[in-house]
Every structure is written in C-alpha cells, then in structure tokens.
Design an enzyme around this catalytic site. Structure first.
Site, PDB file in Angstrom:
ATOM      1  N   HIS A   5       0.790  -1.223   0.000  1.00 27.02           N
ATOM      2  CA  HIS A   5       0.000   0.000   0.000  1.00 27.02           C
ATOM      3  C   HIS A   5       0.831   1.287   0.000  1.00 27.02           C
ATOM      4  CE1 HIS A   5      -2.377  -3.236   1.920  1.00 27.02           C
ATOM      5  NE2 HIS A   5      -3.324  -2.775   1.141  1.00 27.02           N
ATOM      6  N   ARG A  25      -5.919  16.732   1.831  1.00 26.90           N
ATOM      7  CA  ARG A  25      -5.520  17.545   2.980  1.00 26.90           C
ATOM      8  C   ARG A  25      -4.057  17.295   3.311  1.00 26.90           C
ATOM      9  NH1 ARG A  25      -9.208  16.778   7.990  1.00 26.90           N
ATOM     10  NH2 ARG A  25     -10.703  17.659   6.522  1.00 26.90           N
ATOM     11  N   ARG A  44      -2.907   4.101  -4.828  1.00 30.49           N
ATOM     12  CA  ARG A  44      -4.350   4.254  -4.652  1.00 30.49           C
ATOM     13  C   ARG A  44      -4.749   5.701  -4.317  1.00 30.49           C
ATOM     14  NH1 ARG A  44      -6.978  -1.209  -2.165  1.00 30.49           N
ATOM     15  NH2 ARG A  44      -5.541  -2.718  -3.082  1.00 30.49           N
ATOM     16  N   ARG A  88      -2.345  11.864  14.289  1.00 26.79           N
ATOM     17  CA  ARG A  88      -3.524  12.067  13.432  1.00 26.79           C
ATOM     18  C   ARG A  88      -4.010  13.505  13.567  1.00 26.79           C
ATOM     19  NH1 ARG A  88      -8.304  11.586  11.167  1.00 26.79           N
ATOM     20  NH2 ARG A  88     -10.226  11.792  12.383  1.00 26.79           N
ATOM     21  N   GLY A  90      -7.231  15.508  12.325  1.00 28.56           N
ATOM     22  CA  GLY A  90      -8.501  15.291  11.660  1.00 28.56           C
ATOM     23  C   GLY A  90      -9.624  16.130  12.227  1.00 28.56           C
ATOM     24  N   GLU A 184     -14.979  10.389  16.244  1.00 24.00           N
ATOM     25  CA  GLU A 184     -14.341  10.300  14.922  1.00 24.00           C
ATOM     26  C   GLU A 184     -14.221   8.835  14.568  1.00 24.00           C
ATOM     27  OE1 GLU A 184     -10.180   9.639  15.046  1.00 24.00           O
ATOM     28  OE2 GLU A 184     -11.573   8.425  16.222  1.00 24.00           O
ATOM     29  N   MET A 185     -13.366   8.463  13.639  1.00 24.56           N
ATOM     30  CA  MET A 185     -13.417   7.090  13.120  1.00 24.56           C
ATOM     31  C   MET A 185     -12.063   6.398  13.013  1.00 24.56           C
ATOM     32  SD  MET A 185     -16.327   7.517  10.127  1.00 24.56           S
ATOM     33  CE  MET A 185     -16.587   5.746   9.999  1.00 24.56           C
ATOM     34  N   ASP A 209     -18.446  19.754  13.731  1.00 25.52           N
ATOM     35  CA  ASP A 209     -19.890  19.759  13.904  1.00 25.52           C
ATOM     36  C   ASP A 209     -20.185  19.266  15.309  1.00 25.52           C
ATOM     37  OD1 ASP A 209     -20.835  16.591  13.494  1.00 25.52           O
ATOM     38  OD2 ASP A 209     -19.002  17.125  12.433  1.00 25.52           O
TER      39      ASP A 209
END
Length: 240
Positions: A5, A25, A44, A88, A90, A184-185, A209
């Site tokens: 990857h 970003r 990718r 991270r 984000g 978040e995820m 949000d």
C-alpha cells in the site's frame, strides 16, 4: 522496500508522520508547512510527502476513512519504514456540552464500538490511549501564547466509531454523561497499532460539527481549511 500500500523506499519517511484522513488535505498540509516537500508515495491516491521544518524531517500522509484503512497504513509505516510516531490530524463531531465547533480536542484515549482492538489480547478489553509525552507536548503548546492558538483546546477521551450514519439510540447521550468529548473514526485503531509496535501515537482533532446541536456545523469547505490550531499542536507533538 515498497509494501502493498506504500510505494516508498527505506528512508523516504521521517521518524514522525502527520496523518490526516484525506490525502488532499495531506498535500495541502505538506505544501503549507514543509520546506521542499517531495512526494514519496501515491498508491491508490493515498498521498505521502516528506520535507523539513526548520531543518528537522517531517512527513505527512493520508490514512483514508475508518479504522481498517488507518490500521493498514499505520502498520506499514511503523513496521516497514522506521516511523516512530504518528499524529492524526482530523475532524470530529462534538459530543460534550463544553465542546464547541471550532474547538480542538487532544484525544488522550479513545473508546470504540469496533472489534479492531478486541482481537489483540484474548480476554482483555484493550485500553486505546495516546502516548503521554505526545499529548503533553501538544497540551503545553496549547498553553504557550507564542504558539498562536486562537481557539479553545480540550484534552480527554473520545470515541472512534465504525459507522458514520448508524448510531444506537441513547449512545451519544450516554457517552456525553461519561465525559466523552467528541467522535471520529480512526484514533482507537491508531493507538492500538502504536502499542503493537512499541511506537507513539496521538490524535489532535478539530471539532467540525456537534451531534447535540447542529446550528454551527462547518461547511464542507470549512472542514478543509479550519484546522490551523490542530495542525500547530500536532506539529509541536511531532517534533517534541
């Protein structure tokens, strides 16, 4: 050598990597803060860049959306490319009443409804926590007037969910009662991978949000541009 990857070579990545979800970003961050950024992978469309800040090496790479995608890239960076810390950068949805749109959250730990970390140690509910030294560096930078932080900064637990649209009834209210700041995820999985490899990880999130009050939610364009405070704290942690 290149992995399935990441099309990079040993030495292409700096010891510290900033990791937004969106590869576009990642490119904007690299072009904004790095000196002489160079593209080191684009498999990718997941763009990764390496450059320097004040002569110190730093990389930026996207992770994609969700914990499985983040786990793939974090595992390969830690395991194959000598990366020592991933921060991270984000966005997140606010949960706690004291958190407002535009605030920054330093995620000291991450609850999750995912099975990503349940499989790590049989019979154990794995605690997905940030590296203390990275979190401390980000928090100290937030208190430093010279850092230029304009908004409010919070530190505390978040939740990393697998679903974006599906939320069990009553879960968000329950998380708020237990002091969860935002959702978040990716962070819980990132923290798990860092623990697996004996590495360091942190998530610094801009609240875009609020799940309990959508009146001030950012537009899609604002989500892409209003992250300077979280980026400043992430860089401080990365170079600490």
């Amino acid at each position: 050598m290149a992995t399935a990857h990441i099309a990079a070579q040993p030495g292409d990545f700096a010891p510290a990597v900033l990791m937004p979800g969106d590869p576009r970003r990642a490119q904007r961050i690299a072009e904004a803060i790095l000196e002489d950024p160079r593209l080191v992978t684009d498999v990718r469309g997941m763009l990764g860049f390496t450059g320097t800040i004040d002569g110190r090496p730093l990389s930026v790479m996207g992770s994609g959306m969700g914990q499985p995608s983040c786990t793939i890239y974090a595992s390969e960076l830690f395991g194959q490319f000598g990366v020592e810390r991933i921060i991270r950068v984000g966005t997140a949805g606010g949960i706690a009443e004291q958190v407002a749109v535009g605030d920054v959250v330093i995620a000291t730990g991450a609850h999750t409804d995912s099975s990503m970390n349940q499989l790590r140690i049989p019979g154990v509910n794995f605690s997905a926590v940030a590296d203390f030294h990275l979190a401390d560096a980000a928090w100290r930078a937030a208190q430093d007037p010279a850092s230029g932080i304009r908004g409010r900064v919070h530190a505390g637990p978040i939740i990393s969910r697998d679903h974006f649209y599906l939320t069990p009834e009553g879960q968000t209210d329950g998380l708020a009662r237990y002091g969860t700041l935002c959702v978040e995820m990716e962070a819980a999985a990132l923290y798990g991978v860092a623990a697996e490899f004996g590495a360091q990880a942190l998530a610094v999130l801009t609240v875009s949000d609020h799940l309990l009050d959508h009146s001030q939610d950012m537009t899609s364009q604002e989500r892409e541009t209003r992250f300077q405070d979280s980026l400043t704290l992430a860089v401080a942690a990365a170079l600490s």
